[in-house]
Every structure is written in C-alpha cells, then in structure tokens.
Design a protein around this motif. Structure first.
Motif, PDB file in Angstrom:
ATOM      1  N   ALA A  30       0.837  -1.201   0.000  1.00 31.89           N
ATOM      2  CA  ALA A  30       0.000   0.000   0.000  1.00 31.89           C
ATOM      3  C   ALA A  30       0.874   1.254   0.000  1.00 31.89           C
ATOM      4  CB  ALA A  30      -0.912  -0.003   1.217  1.00 31.89           C
ATOM      5  N   THR A  31       1.880   1.288   0.853  1.00 30.35           N
ATOM      6  CA  THR A  31       2.782   2.439   0.932  1.00 30.35           C
ATOM      7  C   THR A  31       3.497   2.627  -0.395  1.00 30.35           C
ATOM      8  OG1 THR A  31       3.171   1.665   3.182  1.00 30.35           O
ATOM      9  CG2 THR A  31       4.573   3.451   2.384  1.00 30.35           C
ATOM     10  N   ARG A  32       3.893   1.509  -0.939  1.00 25.94           N
ATOM     11  CA  ARG A  32       4.617   1.530  -2.193  1.00 25.94           C
ATOM     12  C   ARG A  32       3.799   2.222  -3.299  1.00 25.94           C
ATOM     13  NH1 ARG A  32       9.054  -1.969  -3.271  1.00 25.94           N
ATOM     14  NH2 ARG A  32       8.752  -3.108  -1.363  1.00 25.94           N
ATOM     15  N   SER A  33       2.529   1.808  -3.416  1.00 23.00           N
ATOM     16  CA  SER A  33       1.722   2.389  -4.498  1.00 23.00           C
ATOM     17  C   SER A  33       1.379   3.848  -4.183  1.00 23.00           C
ATOM     18  CB  SER A  33       0.461   1.557  -4.740  1.00 23.00           C
ATOM     19  OG  SER A  33      -0.155   1.248  -3.527  1.00 23.00           O
ATOM     20  N   MET A  34       1.200   4.158  -2.893  1.00 27.61           N
ATOM     21  CA  MET A  34       0.924   5.544  -2.524  1.00 27.61           C
ATOM     22  C   MET A  34       2.084   6.456  -2.921  1.00 27.61           C
ATOM     23  SD  MET A  34      -0.745   6.596   1.105  1.00 27.61           S
ATOM     24  CE  MET A  34      -0.529   5.014   1.842  1.00 27.61           C
ATOM     25  N   LEU A  35       3.309   5.999  -2.668  1.00 29.64           N
ATOM     26  CA  LEU A  35       4.497   6.786  -3.012  1.00 29.64           C
ATOM     27  C   LEU A  35       4.581   6.985  -4.520  1.00 29.64           C
ATOM     28  CD1 LEU A  35       7.072   5.229  -0.561  1.00 29.64           C
ATOM     29  CD2 LEU A  35       6.528   7.659  -0.696  1.00 29.64           C
ATOM     30  N   ARG A  36       4.268   5.894  -5.229  1.00 35.28           N
ATOM     31  CA  ARG A  36       4.345   5.985  -6.677  1.00 35.28           C
ATOM     32  C   ARG A  36       3.317   6.983  -7.193  1.00 35.28           C
ATOM     33  NH1 ARG A  36       3.381   0.614  -8.235  1.00 35.28           N
ATOM     34  NH2 ARG A  36       1.217   1.265  -8.435  1.00 35.28           N
ATOM     35  N   ASP A  37       2.104   6.931  -6.633  1.00 36.47           N
ATOM     36  CA  ASP A  37       1.057   7.839  -7.065  1.00 36.47           C
ATOM     37  C   ASP A  37       1.426   9.288  -6.760  1.00 36.47           C
ATOM     38  OD1 ASP A  37      -0.182   5.620  -7.820  1.00 36.47           O
ATOM     39  OD2 ASP A  37      -1.635   5.556  -6.175  1.00 36.47           O
ATOM     40  N   ALA A  38       2.164   9.500  -5.647  1.00 35.62           N
ATOM     41  CA  ALA A  38       2.551  10.861  -5.283  1.00 35.62           C
ATOM     42  C   ALA A  38       3.756  11.330  -6.091  1.00 35.62           C
ATOM     43  CB  ALA A  38       2.867  10.925  -3.793  1.00 35.62           C
ATOM     44  N   GLY A  39       4.324  10.429  -6.914  1.00 37.37           N
ATOM     45  CA  GLY A  39       5.461  10.812  -7.741  1.00 37.37           C
ATOM     46  C   GLY A  39       6.778  10.812  -6.994  1.00 37.37           C
ATOM     47  N   VAL A  40       6.798  10.157  -5.837  1.00 38.36           N
ATOM     48  CA  VAL A  40       8.047  10.075  -5.063  1.00 38.36           C
ATOM     49  C   VAL A  40       8.693   8.728  -5.411  1.00 38.36           C
ATOM     50  CG1 VAL A  40       9.058  10.097  -2.762  1.00 38.36           C
ATOM     51  CG2 VAL A  40       7.006  11.424  -3.241  1.00 38.36           C
ATOM     52  N   THR A  41       9.735   8.746  -6.198  1.00 34.32           N
ATOM     53  CA  THR A  41      10.318   7.479  -6.653  1.00 34.32           C
ATOM     54  C   THR A  41      11.734   7.258  -6.150  1.00 34.32           C
ATOM     55  OG1 THR A  41      11.002   8.600  -8.651  1.00 34.32           O
ATOM     56  CG2 THR A  41       8.959   7.330  -8.769  1.00 34.32           C
ATOM     57  N   THR A  42      12.480   8.308  -5.861  1.00 32.66           N
ATOM     58  CA  THR A  42      13.863   8.087  -5.431  1.00 32.66           C
ATOM     59  C   THR A  42      14.015   8.429  -3.953  1.00 32.66           C
ATOM     60  OG1 THR A  42      14.624  10.324  -5.883  1.00 32.66           O
ATOM     61  CG2 THR A  42      14.686   8.748  -7.714  1.00 32.66           C
ATOM     62  N   PHE A  43      15.105   7.929  -3.413  1.00 33.09           N
ATOM     63  CA  PHE A  43      15.424   8.138  -2.015  1.00 33.09           C
ATOM     64  C   PHE A  43      15.558   9.635  -1.723  1.00 33.09           C
ATOM     65  CE2 PHE A  43      17.895   7.912   1.839  1.00 33.09           C
ATOM     66  CZ  PHE A  43      17.355   6.815   2.473  1.00 33.09           C
ATOM     67  N   GLY A  44      16.226  10.326  -2.639  1.00 25.14           N
ATOM     68  CA  GLY A  44      16.443  11.756  -2.447  1.00 25.14           C
ATOM     69  C   GLY A  44      15.139  12.521  -2.331  1.00 25.14           C
ATOM     70  N   GLN A  45      14.163  12.154  -3.154  1.00 25.55           N
ATOM     71  CA  GLN A  45      12.866  12.822  -3.091  1.00 25.55           C
ATOM     72  C   GLN A  45      12.191  12.571  -1.747  1.00 25.55           C
ATOM     73  OE1 GLN A  45      11.222  10.978  -6.543  1.00 25.55           O
ATOM     74  NE2 GLN A  45      11.561  12.767  -7.843  1.00 25.55           N
ATOM     75  N   ALA A  46      12.333  11.351  -1.269  1.00 30.66           N
ATOM     76  CA  ALA A  46      11.705  11.016   0.001  1.00 30.66           C
ATOM     77  C   ALA A  46      12.332  11.803   1.147  1.00 30.66           C
ATOM     78  CB  ALA A  46      11.836   9.515   0.254  1.00 30.66           C
ATOM     79  N   VAL A  47      13.651  11.976   1.088  1.00 31.60           N
ATOM     80  CA  VAL A  47      14.339  12.717   2.146  1.00 31.60           C
ATOM     81  C   VAL A  47      13.884  14.176   2.134  1.00 31.60           C
ATOM     82  CG1 VAL A  47      16.598  13.511   2.954  1.00 31.60           C
ATOM     83  CG2 VAL A  47      16.317  11.167   2.144  1.00 31.60           C
ATOM     84  N   ALA A  48      13.620  14.678   0.950  1.00 26.04           N
ATOM     85  CA  ALA A  48      13.269  16.091   0.823  1.00 26.04           C
ATOM     86  C   ALA A  48      11.854  16.387   1.320  1.00 26.04           C
ATOM     87  CB  ALA A  48      13.416  16.525  -0.638  1.00 26.04           C
ATOM     88  N   LEU A  49      11.025  15.352   1.498  1.00 28.65           N
ATOM     89  CA  LEU A  49       9.646  15.586   1.942  1.00 28.65           C
ATOM     90  C   LEU A  49       9.639  16.146   3.359  1.00 28.65           C
ATOM     91  CD1 LEU A  49       7.952  12.259   0.781  1.00 28.65           C
ATOM     92  CD2 LEU A  49       7.661  14.523  -0.240  1.00 28.65           C
ATOM     93  N   PRO A  50       8.610  16.972   3.684  1.00 29.12           N
ATOM     94  CA  PRO A  50       8.490  17.413   5.074  1.00 29.12           C
ATOM     95  C   PRO A  50       8.214  16.200   5.967  1.00 29.12           C
ATOM     96  CG  PRO A  50       6.846  18.475   3.644  1.00 29.12           C
ATOM     97  CD  PRO A  50       7.582  17.513   2.801  1.00 29.12           C
ATOM     98  N   ARG A  51       8.936  16.095   7.070  1.00 28.63           N
ATOM     99  CA  ARG A  51       8.855  14.898   7.908  1.00 28.63           C
ATOM    100  C   ARG A  51       7.456  14.621   8.432  1.00 28.63           C
ATOM    101  NH1 ARG A  51      12.896  12.133  10.572  1.00 28.63           N
ATOM    102  NH2 ARG A  51      11.467  11.886  12.303  1.00 28.63           N
ATOM    103  N   ASP A  52       6.841  15.624   9.009  1.00 23.61           N
ATOM    104  CA  ASP A  52       5.540  15.383   9.655  1.00 23.61           C
ATOM    105  C   ASP A  52       4.513  14.912   8.630  1.00 23.61           C
ATOM    106  OD1 ASP A  52       6.708  16.143  11.903  1.00 23.61           O
ATOM    107  OD2 ASP A  52       5.663  18.072  12.124  1.00 23.61           O
ATOM    108  N   GLY A  53       4.501  15.587   7.509  1.00 28.79           N
ATOM    109  CA  GLY A  53       3.552  15.238   6.458  1.00 28.79           C
ATOM    110  C   GLY A  53       3.809  13.844   5.914  1.00 28.79           C
ATOM    111  N   ALA A  54       5.075  13.522   5.716  1.00 24.67           N
ATOM    112  CA  ALA A  54       5.417  12.210   5.196  1.00 24.67           C
ATOM    113  C   ALA A  54       5.010  11.123   6.182  1.00 24.67           C
ATOM    114  CB  ALA A  54       6.921  12.127   4.909  1.00 24.67           C
ATOM    115  N   ALA A  55       5.216  11.393   7.472  1.00 20.96           N
ATOM    116  CA  ALA A  55       4.853  10.405   8.486  1.00 20.96           C
ATOM    117  C   ALA A  55       3.350  10.186   8.484  1.00 20.96           C
ATOM    118  CB  ALA A  55       5.329  10.863   9.871  1.00 20.96           C
ATOM    119  N   ARG A  56       2.585  11.269   8.313  1.00 20.61           N
ATOM    120  CA  ARG A  56       1.129  11.132   8.304  1.00 20.61           C
ATOM    121  C   ARG A  56       0.669  10.357   7.069  1.00 20.61           C
ATOM    122  NH1 ARG A  56       0.790  16.251  10.195  1.00 20.61           N
ATOM    123  NH2 ARG A  56       0.460  17.118   8.124  1.00 20.61           N
ATOM    124  N   ARG A  57       1.246  10.703   5.918  1.00 15.51           N
ATOM    125  CA  ARG A  57       0.749  10.097   4.676  1.00 15.51           C
ATOM    126  C   ARG A  57       1.258   8.670   4.450  1.00 15.51           C
ATOM    127  NH1 ARG A  57       1.042  13.658  -0.672  1.00 15.51           N
ATOM    128  NH2 ARG A  57      -0.015  11.871  -1.595  1.00 15.51           N
TER     129      ARG A  57
END
Lengths: 490, 225
Positions: A183-210
């Motif tokens: 589920a997390t995997r497809s959610m990330l893909r749908d949000a357009g977050v595909t690389t590690f760098g993009q994930a690191v750049a996300l705001p922490r609180d928001g990423a934790a919630r989503r």
C-alpha cells in the motif's frame, strides 16, 4: 565506529539446491518455481537463462521453452537455514551479525577491520567465502545497516565509509529497494516520489502522516539519524545442515561434493561456537518413488577419535564412511548432524612463515574405522585373569583402554595365541616334542562355565625348529589328558 | 695421505663401493649384531622390509619388539594388519610395549587389508606398520614402498612359511630361520653389498634353555595310551 557489510544473495532460492552439485555436474537448465497459483519462475541458472527462461515467467511457459528443464518448488525453509548458516560463518569475522530475510545477512565489521588487515582484505574474504559455500553474493558496505542493505540491493559495490557521504550516495536510489507494505509503495508511486532523495526532501511530519511512521523511521535509519538496534544473531545450539539435490543422485560419488559443502558448514558452526565434533551422522533421504515409498533413509553415524573442527579431517573420514554405504535407491536429500560436541580451544598461529600448524590430515585410525568399521580395529588391553585366552581383552571402538592390572603373569607367555587351542592328537606318537619348561598349572574358571585345568609347557617341535606353548588338558584326570597347541613363541 | 682422507671418508655424502649405502637415520633394532649389517644401522624408517619365515615360532616377532617398544615410547602408533594369530597382551606388555599405541586391524577382504596397510604406511604418526599379506603384485608392492617412504614409516611385510619367496621391490629382505637354537637372520637383499653369512642372535634371556642331553630333558612327551 560501526561499519556494516550486507551480504545479499539474489539467487538464494536457486543456490540452496544448486550448491549440492559441482557446477560441472549441474550444467543442465535448472529453475526454481514459486508455490503461488499459477506458479512462476523465481530463479533460473545460467543454462536456463540461455534457453530464454526469466524470473517472473509462468512455469508453464518456461517448460515450453526447454523440454529438459529441471524444476523445483521454492523451499523457504531451506533458504532460511542457508541464511542461518551464512550468518554462523560470518561470526568468524565479527560478533555482531543479523539475518534480514529473505535474502540478506548483515554484519558489523567496524571492530574487526584491523584484525583482518583492513577493509579491502576483509571484503575480499567475505566476497570469496560465499561462492566457496555455493552461494552467489553481492556486497554493500555502509555505516548503517539499512544503507548497507540498500547499497547491496542497488548493486553499488563501492564501500561508503563515512556517514556524511550517505545522503549523496543514497539520493539516486529508487525507493522500490526499501522493504515496505504494498500500500505504501503504491501511494508513493502515485505521489510521484520514486527516489530516495525525493523522500528525504519531503516534510517529515507530512510524510509520516501520509506514508506511515515506519517509512520515515526507515529513511532516518538509513541515513543514521536515529539508532537502528538489531538483535545479534546467535548460532543454533545444534547443527543440522541439509542439502536437497536438484535431481536425485544414483551413485555415491555424486554425493561427495554436497557432503563437502555440509562438512564446511559444520566446521563453520563449530568454529563459531568454539566446539569440536565427536560424533556426526550423515542421513541420506531416498527418492519417493512408488516402489520405494516406505524406504527408510540411509543413516551413516560416525564417531571421531578426537574432537575436531577441521574440514579436511571431517571430510576425510566421511568420504571413507560413504565408501561403505550401499544405496538402496537414488538420493534426494542429505543431512549432516552433530550428535556430540565438546569445547575445543583455538590454535595459535605460527609466528614465522612455515611455522604454522602441521598440514591437517584425518588421523589414520579414524580413517580406518570409517572405511572398515569399528569391528575391524582392535586394541589390546590386559585383563587380570589366569586363563590365557581371557588375559587379553579386546577393545573395539572408541572405548578407553581399561587400567592395567597390577601384575603380569610371572611366567613366560607366547606372543601369538591360537584362537582355539588346536588338538595335537597323535603328533607325539610319531616324534616327540622337547619340553623346555613346565608344567605351569592353570586351574580356574569353575564359576563361569569356562572351567579349565591345564598343565602348560614351553616345548620345541620335534625337529627343534620352532617353539610353542602346549598344554595337557587335565579336566578328565591329570594323566591321560589330550595335548593341545595354544600358543607360538613368535 | 690416509690421515688427510680419513675425515672425508666418514662424510655421510660419500659412498664407497665396499660399504653399505649411506642411509637416513634408522631405527636401532636393539640387537647390535643385526644393526651392524643393516644399512643405516637399524630398521629402515622409510621403507618396506620383507621378512620371510622358515617356520613360525622361532622368535620372529621378538626380533622386532625392541624397536616397536622404542617407537611406542616415542608416541608413534603401531598398526598390525591381518596378523595370523591373536596377539597376547600379557606377553607384549612383559616386553615393555605400551599397548595404548598398538592397533590390530582385521579385514575380511584382502583389498581392505592392502588399503589399510597403505594408509598406515602413509600416516605420519604411524611409526610401524606390519602386515601379514600374501601379495606379490609388483605394482602393489611398489605402491606400498612409495607410501612407506612418504609417511616415514617402518613397514614390514611378513611372509608366512610356505609362501612363495619371489624377488620383490622391498629394499630390505630378510629370511629368518632357527639354526643351532638361535635365530639366524639371512639378509637376502639390502642397499649396499650382499651379506654372505647370516647373523645369529640370542633373543630372549627369559626363555628357558633347550635341554642339551637326554638326561636333562625334564619330561619327554609321548602319546600316552
């Protein structure tokens, strides 16, 4: 400072079968299929890949490509046992090792770099060790365990030693390398977050919630921002290594290679636990063909003269032991177990070259016992007993020699005894023997049905050419008993 | 001139045709007269010795015992393969042999005995390997000889009485017989020159002497009706 090495085994599901045979013997196309429905190919060997078989293919499609494909169903238990075995082996390099199912073993080698002569040498040993055991491996080196795992999965071979370098190295890696729910995997893909760098750049609180708390923690652990405690692996208390052959083996010679693998696994386990083996058992499981459904496995137990964990010694005796085994049916799997072990201290290495321990060789007696059986090897012990045939006690197997009695017979005994006293019959009638000494009367054993009453003489044969030990049987009266030859003064 | 040569002549690397071939350190047999005629002054520690017997019961095993006792005292294993009779522990112990070092191998199949003999000869910890085998195959004997050399083991191949005594590759061949109440060792073959006369040995001080005159015979055995 911690430095984690990840050993990743991309073709583990194939290797657990293929390692039973030497690469030369296993040149046929071989693949492992999943147990889902419909089954798909999980892994394929080089010959199968040449034939066009790929991972993810339907098994039915793969079978259409090659008619002689050997196919086995994936064995998750065997893969887990293999990882346990590999983790046991890595304990030779570091005390901190852990298993990451389904395909990886992590080891913190930060504290052992100096002992093994630097990172390059240690990595070389780790990299060559796995193929020696029959596994294809890939290494990843990083200051955090999660990052080491990611680098190994990404086939990033260059070691990363500094934590500060991690963000830059991990940045381009795809997020699919991380372990996370579908589920997390497809959610990330749908949000357009595909690389590690993009994930690191996300705001922490928001990423934790989503994407869930676990996802953020995983990213943080990979970068070393939060601690990543791992439970250290402890080797199992008993060793039982088993190998399933890709195809049933009909003759004993074909088993040698697999046995050697198991012996090495056993030696690694003994090394990790500082033990020496005293008794091991090799069990051969037979093919479940219709006519051999109830065939029990062939069991070859073996005891060693002295505790050992030397591969050469163990394999030397097992090879001889195997030579005595008669196979009632083709062998499908084999298991090597340690039944009795004892603590065995390590050996100091030599100071100068050529000063090292002696070339290891299976001691003679173990090899003789393995090939000829315990019955064939006798040791002799003294037994406090007047009857000559019982004064020598035959000790078989590994039993200790009983303590010697306080005294030996005061009179001369011959070196050879006949198994059965041989009646001399009328030999004396034709030519007399010459008595050198005697009589020595031995009268004993009325209590245990071995009643004897004999007058022993040391006598030369009539021609004077040889000396023997003869007696006159006095059980039926002292004069007139029969004469017997009992020993030879060789 | 002779004085100047003397130190050269004792050099171990120099072999003179009239002398025994120089040998690596051998195993003293315990009999000075025998050592004197054996190359290296004792039993060869790296070769096969073949011993032919005229009869059994002439002291053939006692001839080898002092050397075995020494080997056992040095913690070398002793292996006897397919002995013709049951060895008697009290007699061996009385001779001073450490029984913990002796292994007796009994085989049902001759091939196994040969295999065991070769393994024993090859094993570095094995000091002496004796085998009672009727093998005459040259290839086998050569193999055994190589094994003995590699393993630095004193190998003895015993030929029981009546066995064919064909020439073999063993570097040392002895024939044993009893002559005039003593054990006579005929050296059939050795490295170096031939030996014309047998060596006579008095073996065992404990063995009661053979009566000389009829009157000394304590009791002559006859079949009693």
């Amino acid at each position: 400072m911690a430095l984690w090495v990840c050993l990743l085994f991309p073709s583990l599901s194939l290797d657990v079968f293929a390692r039973a045979l030497s690469p030369h013997d296993a040149a046929y196309p071989f693949a492992v299929g999943s147990d889902e429905h419909p089954p798909r190919i999980v892994a394929a060997n080089a010959a199968a890949r040449t034939a066009g078989i790929r991972e993810g293919q339907l098994v039915s499609g793969a079978l259409a490509l090659t008619h002689d494909l050997v196919l086995r169903e994936r064995n998750a238990d065997a893969e887990m046992r293999a990882l346990t075995q590999i983790a046991t082996w890595t304990l030779a390099f570091t005390p901190m090792t852990c298993i990451v199912p389904p395909q990886a073993v992590l080891a913190d080698v930060g504290g052992s770099l100096r002992l093994f002569g630097g990172l390059q040498r240690l990595l070389a040993r780790l990299a060559s060790g796995a193929p020696e055991m029959g596994y294809t491996s890939r290494l990843g080196v990083a200051p955090t365990p999660e990052a080491a795992l990611l680098l190994a999965r990404a086939a990033h071979a260059a070691p990363v030693r500094e934590q500060a370098d991690l963000p830059a190295v991990l940045e381009p890696l795809p997020l699919t390398l991380l372990d996370m729910p579908q589920a997390t995997r497809s959610m990330l893909r749908d949000a357009g977050v595909t690389t590690f760098g993009q994930a690191v750049a996300l705001p922490r609180d928001g990423a934790a919630r989503r994407f869930g708390h676990d996802f953020v923690v995983c990213i943080d652990r990979a970068l070393g921002r939060v601690p990543d405690p791992r439970a250290p692996f402890t080797p199992p208390p008993r060793f039982a290594g088993s190998l399933e052959l890709p195809a049933p083996a009909r003759d004993i010679e074909a088993l040698g290679f697999g046995v050697q693998r198991l012996v090495r696994d056993l030696a690694d386990w003994l090394q990790a636990r500082s033990l020496g083996a005293l008794r091991v058992t090799l069990t051969l499981t037979h093919e479940h063909a219709l006519h051999t459904r109830d065939l029990p496995p062939t069991v070859a137990p073996f005891a060693l003269g002295a505790p050992t964990r030397s591969t050469a010694h163990l394999f030397g005796v097992l090879r001889e032991r195997l030579a005595r085994v008669v196979l009632p049916a083709p062998v499908e799997a084999m298991t090597l177990e340690s039944n009795a072990v004892t603590p065995l201290a390590g050996k100091n290495l030599g100071l100068l070259p050529g000063d090292g321990p002696d070339p290891v060789e299976a001691p003679l007696i173990d090899r003789l016992r393995a090939r000829l059986g315990d019955e064939a090897i006798q040791r002799l012990a003294l037994h406090a007993e007047h009857r000559p045939e019982r004064a020598t006690q035959i000790v078989r197997g590994h039993a200790r020699l009983p303590p010697a009695p306080a005294s030996l017979p005061a009179t001369l005994r011959p070196l050879w005894l006949l198994a059965e006293p041989q009646p001399l019959g009328d030999i004396f009638a034709r030519s007399p023997w010459i008595l050198r000494d005697g009589p020595e009367r031995i009268e004993s054993g009325w209590w245990d049905d071995g009643d004897i009453r004999r007058d022993y003489f040391i006598a030369d044969t009539a021609d004077g050419k040889a000396t023997a030990w003869i007696y006159r049987d006095g059980r039926h009266g002292l004069d007139g008993g029969d004469w017997f030859l009992h020993g030879i003064f060789a | 001139m002779a004085a100047a040569l003397a130190p050269l002549l004792v050099h171990p690397a120099l072999w003179r045709g009239d002398d025994l071939a120089p040998q690596p350190a051998a195993l003293p047999s315990g009999f000075a007269a025998l050592d004197a005629v054996l190359p290296g002054r004792g039993w060869p520690q790296d070769a096969l010795t073949e011993i032919l017997l005229e009869r059994e019961g002439i002291g053939e095993l006692r001839l080898t015992l002092p050397a075995l006792v020494q080997l056992a005292a040095r913690h070398r294993d002793i292996v006897w393969i397919a002995p013709p009779y049951q060895p008697c522990a009290p007699a061996l112990a009385a001779a001073g042999l450490d029984l913990a070092r002796l292994y007796v191998v009994t085989c049902k199949v001759p091939q196994d005995a040969l295999w065991a003999f070769e393994q024993a000869l090859r094993a570095p910890r094995c000091g002496a390997a004796f085998a009672w085998l009727p093998t005459h195959d040259d290839r086998v004997l050569r193999r055994l000889q190589v094994a003995a050399r590699d393993g630095q083991t004193w190998g003895v191949l015993w030929r029981r009485p009546g066995e064919r005594g064909s020439a073999t590759t063993a570097p040392l061949r002895l024939a044993l017989a009893r002559e005039e109440g003593q054990l006579a060792v005929h050296v059939l073959k050795r490295r170096g020159t031939d030996l014309a006369h047998p060596v006579r040995l008095a073996l065992d001080g404990r063995m009661p002497p053979r009566p000389r005159n009829a009157s000394d015979i304590p009791w002559q055995v006859h079949e009693t009706a």
